[in-house]
Design a protein around this motif. Structure first.
Motif, PDB file in Angstrom:
ATOM      1  N   GLY A 195      13.493  -5.829   7.291  1.00  0.00           N
ATOM      2  CA  GLY A 195      12.101  -6.245   7.396  1.00  0.00           C
ATOM      3  C   GLY A 195      11.685  -7.152   6.252  1.00  0.00           C
ATOM      4  N   VAL A 196      12.156  -6.841   5.049  1.00  0.00           N
ATOM      5  CA  VAL A 196      11.792  -7.640   3.871  1.00  0.00           C
ATOM      6  C   VAL A 196      12.305  -9.064   4.007  1.00  0.00           C
ATOM      7  CG1 VAL A 196      12.236  -7.938   1.394  1.00  0.00           C
ATOM      8  CG2 VAL A 196      11.602  -5.686   2.291  1.00  0.00           C
ATOM      9  N   ILE A 197      13.569  -9.216   4.426  1.00  0.00           N
ATOM     10  CA  ILE A 197      14.147 -10.562   4.527  1.00  0.00           C
ATOM     11  C   ILE A 197      13.446 -11.384   5.618  1.00  0.00           C
ATOM     12  CG2 ILE A 197      16.014 -10.298   6.243  1.00  0.00           C
ATOM     13  CD1 ILE A 197      16.342 -11.809   2.709  1.00  0.00           C
ATOM     14  N   ALA A 198      12.847 -10.662   6.585  1.00  0.00           N
ATOM     15  CA  ALA A 198      12.100 -11.348   7.649  1.00  0.00           C
ATOM     16  C   ALA A 198      10.666 -11.676   7.232  1.00  0.00           C
ATOM     17  CB  ALA A 198      12.085 -10.474   8.901  1.00  0.00           C
ATOM     18  N   GLY A 199      10.269 -11.231   6.024  1.00  0.00           N
ATOM     19  CA  GLY A 199       8.895 -11.482   5.577  1.00  0.00           C
ATOM     20  C   GLY A 199       7.868 -10.658   6.318  1.00  0.00           C
ATOM     21  N   ALA A 200       8.277  -9.490   6.800  1.00  0.00           N
ATOM     22  CA  ALA A 200       7.364  -8.637   7.566  1.00  0.00           C
ATOM     23  C   ALA A 200       6.260  -8.074   6.668  1.00  0.00           C
ATOM     24  CB  ALA A 200       8.146  -7.495   8.209  1.00  0.00           C
ATOM     25  N   PRO A 201       5.090  -7.764   7.230  1.00  0.00           N
ATOM     26  CA  PRO A 201       4.009  -7.148   6.444  1.00  0.00           C
ATOM     27  C   PRO A 201       4.447  -5.794   5.878  1.00  0.00           C
ATOM     28  CG  PRO A 201       3.225  -7.856   8.618  1.00  0.00           C
ATOM     29  CD  PRO A 201       4.707  -7.983   8.640  1.00  0.00           C
ATOM     30  N   ASP A 202       3.784  -5.385   4.798  1.00  0.00           N
ATOM     31  CA  ASP A 202       4.153  -4.127   4.130  1.00  0.00           C
ATOM     32  C   ASP A 202       4.131  -2.931   5.074  1.00  0.00           C
ATOM     33  OD1 ASP A 202       4.554  -5.450   1.788  1.00  0.00           O
ATOM     34  OD2 ASP A 202       2.643  -4.859   0.859  1.00  0.00           O
ATOM     35  N   ALA A 203       3.165  -2.906   5.985  1.00  0.00           N
ATOM     36  CA  ALA A 203       3.069  -1.765   6.911  1.00  0.00           C
ATOM     37  C   ALA A 203       4.314  -1.671   7.789  1.00  0.00           C
ATOM     38  CB  ALA A 203       1.819  -1.903   7.785  1.00  0.00           C
ATOM     39  N   LEU A 208       9.760   0.702   8.838  1.00  0.00           N
ATOM     40  CA  LEU A 208      11.217   0.595   8.937  1.00  0.00           C
ATOM     41  C   LEU A 208      11.902   1.559   7.975  1.00  0.00           C
ATOM     42  CD1 LEU A 208      11.513  -3.272   9.298  1.00  0.00           C
ATOM     43  CD2 LEU A 208      12.283  -1.586  10.993  1.00  0.00           C
ATOM     44  N   PHE A 209      11.350   1.671   6.756  1.00  0.00           N
ATOM     45  CA  PHE A 209      11.879   2.658   5.805  1.00  0.00           C
ATOM     46  C   PHE A 209      11.774   4.070   6.382  1.00  0.00           C
ATOM     47  CE2 PHE A 209      11.189   5.959   2.696  1.00  0.00           C
ATOM     48  CZ  PHE A 209      12.226   5.777   1.791  1.00  0.00           C
ATOM     49  N   ASP A 210      10.591   4.402   6.906  1.00  0.00           N
ATOM     50  CA  ASP A 210      10.369   5.751   7.452  1.00  0.00           C
ATOM     51  C   ASP A 210      11.312   6.034   8.620  1.00  0.00           C
ATOM     52  OD1 ASP A 210       8.383   6.203   5.598  1.00  0.00           O
ATOM     53  OD2 ASP A 210       6.731   5.724   6.975  1.00  0.00           O
ATOM     54  N   TYR A 211      11.525   5.019   9.460  1.00  0.00           N
ATOM     55  CA  TYR A 211      12.454   5.182  10.578  1.00  0.00           C
ATOM     56  C   TYR A 211      13.858   5.482  10.064  1.00  0.00           C
ATOM     57  CZ  TYR A 211      15.706   3.985  14.316  1.00  0.00           C
ATOM     58  OH  TYR A 211      16.739   4.028  15.230  1.00  0.00           O
ATOM     59  N   GLY A 212      14.349   4.682   9.136  1.00  0.00           N
ATOM     60  CA  GLY A 212      15.702   4.874   8.625  1.00  0.00           C
ATOM     61  C   GLY A 212      15.869   6.204   7.919  1.00  0.00           C
ATOM     62  N   ASP A 213      14.857   6.601   7.152  1.00  0.00           N
ATOM     63  CA  ASP A 213      14.893   7.882   6.436  1.00  0.00           C
ATOM     64  C   ASP A 213      15.001   9.044   7.416  1.00  0.00           C
ATOM     65  OD1 ASP A 213      14.413   9.560   3.967  1.00  0.00           O
ATOM     66  OD2 ASP A 213      12.585  10.080   5.080  1.00  0.00           O
ATOM     67  N   ALA A 214      14.126   9.072   8.413  1.00  0.00           N
ATOM     68  CA  ALA A 214      14.127  10.158   9.396  1.00  0.00           C
ATOM     69  C   ALA A 214      15.395  10.149  10.238  1.00  0.00           C
ATOM     70  CB  ALA A 214      12.888  10.061  10.288  1.00  0.00           C
ATOM     71  N   LEU A 215      15.853   8.948  10.608  1.00  0.00           N
ATOM     72  CA  LEU A 215      17.086   8.836  11.390  1.00  0.00           C
ATOM     73  C   LEU A 215      18.270   9.392  10.603  1.00  0.00           C
ATOM     74  CD1 LEU A 215      18.469   7.615  13.993  1.00  0.00           C
ATOM     75  CD2 LEU A 215      18.948   5.598  12.581  1.00  0.00           C
ATOM     76  N   GLY A 216      18.354   9.052   9.325  1.00  0.00           N
ATOM     77  CA  GLY A 216      19.461   9.527   8.500  1.00  0.00           C
ATOM     78  C   GLY A 216      19.472  11.040   8.353  1.00  0.00           C
ATOM     79  N   ILE A 217      18.286  11.625   8.185  1.00  0.00           N
ATOM     80  CA  ILE A 217      18.203  13.081   8.055  1.00  0.00           C
ATOM     81  C   ILE A 217      18.597  13.764   9.371  1.00  0.00           C
ATOM     82  CG2 ILE A 217      16.650  15.038   7.654  1.00  0.00           C
ATOM     83  CD1 ILE A 217      15.078  13.118   5.742  1.00  0.00           C
ATOM     84  N   ALA A 218      18.078  13.247  10.490  1.00  0.00           N
ATOM     85  CA  ALA A 218      18.443  13.802  11.801  1.00  0.00           C
ATOM     86  C   ALA A 218      19.944  13.690  12.027  1.00  0.00           C
ATOM     87  CB  ALA A 218      17.690  13.061  12.907  1.00  0.00           C
TER      88      ALA A 218
END
Length: 336
Positions: A195-203, A208-218
């Protein structure tokens, strides 16, 4: 229904992602091969090629490519970041196999067994260095910050696991901290930098961080459950490997929390002291079953997968978003 439509319905989510990013994954592979070369130390590409060539789904680099695509990126820096993520992952595998004294990975002998521990550690260090070179080439300090923090978190989680893995006092909170280090940190970094490299808004980068974090834990909780309930031919590891290696995973932590004095003595003998006898694995599974520990761990995995899907709600409506939601469902479908 037949043909491509049916294939799309029946393909696994990571296969659909691989098909969508086939050209980019080929570019990532070429970049990995080029950057693992060494004019002065031919053992480096030998060891790296052994592990990279063993297969694997390339899930983490695909997450970076998917996150960038989802946020509208059209350049090539996502390929460098995907290669970076794979280098970090490969380096940690080399180090982990030494720490765990593993003899097999992805159905093949480990590098530390084929060469030696020193080679595995030093080649892992080389790959970490290469990963930082690739990060810098994107010219983004924020990307460097995210991936450097993830690398530190991974190392911290591994050290924490050394002290927590065989201590019956380990709580679910500490277990979650270990999992965030050993698994989720790289998942969340992989998605966030896309998301950062795409210049996406902070939200969106936060989502994307929250998705990856939860996916990794699951993903990790599901793996822990499969150690007791999985099919060895499908998982590539024998049922009970974690128990035999005295790893205090979530189902055991839940069972220990409900154990009476006799049961606690069993866990102390088998996990803390490492004195295991014939029939102990079966007894361990029976105790986890009787206390509902396996079902409770499964519920936790499903809840984390649900959080991953919910996080995607802040992201643009896009075919890749559907694939990422399906991926979160898929990683826990093996245990549900």
């Amino acid at each position: 229904m037949s043909g491509p439509d049916l294939d799309a319905k029946t393909q696994k989510p990571h296969d659909r992602l691989a098909a969508r990013f086939e050209a980019k994954l080929e570019a990532v592979g070429a970049l990995i091969r080029a950057r693992m070369e060494s004019r002065h130390a031919p053992r480096i590409p030998e060891v790296t090629a052994h592990l990279v060539g063993a297969g694997g789904k390339r899930l983490r680099p695909m997450l970076t490519l998917a996150a960038a695509d989802l946020c509208g990126y059209r350049g090539t820096d996502d390929e460098k970041l995907a290669a970076t993520v794979e280098f970090i992952h490969t380096a940690t595998l080399l180090h982990d196999d030494v720490v765990d004294e593993s003899r097999q990975r992805r159905g093949r002998a480990t590098a530390n067994l084929l060469w030696d521990n020193k080679s595995s550690i030093l080649v892992g260090d080389y790959l970490f260095s290469r990963s930082f070179q690739l990060m810098v080439e994107t010219g983004s300090l924020r990307v460097l910050d995210i991936l450097a923090n993830a690398s530190a978190t991974i190392a911290e989680g591994e050290v924490l696991q050394l002290t927590a893995a065989r201590d019956l006092a380990t709580t679910e909170e500490v277990y979650l901290q270990v999992v965030r280090g050993k698994t989720a940190a790289l998942f969340s970094a992989a998605t966030e930098v896309g998301g950062v490299i795409a210049g996406a808004p902070d939200a969106q980068t936060r989502a994307l961080f929250d998705y990856g974090d939860a996916l990794g834990i699951a993903f990790q909780i599901a793996d822990d459950l499969l150690d007791f309930q999985g099919d060895a031919s499908a998982t590539g590891k024998n049922v009970g490997d974690d128990f035999r290696e005295r790893k205090l995973t979530l189902p055991i932590i839940k069972a220990v929390a409900k154990a009476d004095a006799e049961e606690r003595a069993f866990w102390s003998r088998t996990i803390e002291k490492g004195v295991q006898e014939h029939g102990d694995l079966e007894h361990a599974i029976a105790l986890m079953t009787s206390h509902g520990a396996l079902d409770a761990a499964r519920d936790d995995a499903l809840a984390w997968a649900g959080r991953a899907v919910d996080a995607l709600g802040a992201l643009p409506d896009h075919p890749v978003r559907v694939m990422l939601a399906d991926l979160a469902d898929y990683v826990v479908s093996r245990i549900s």
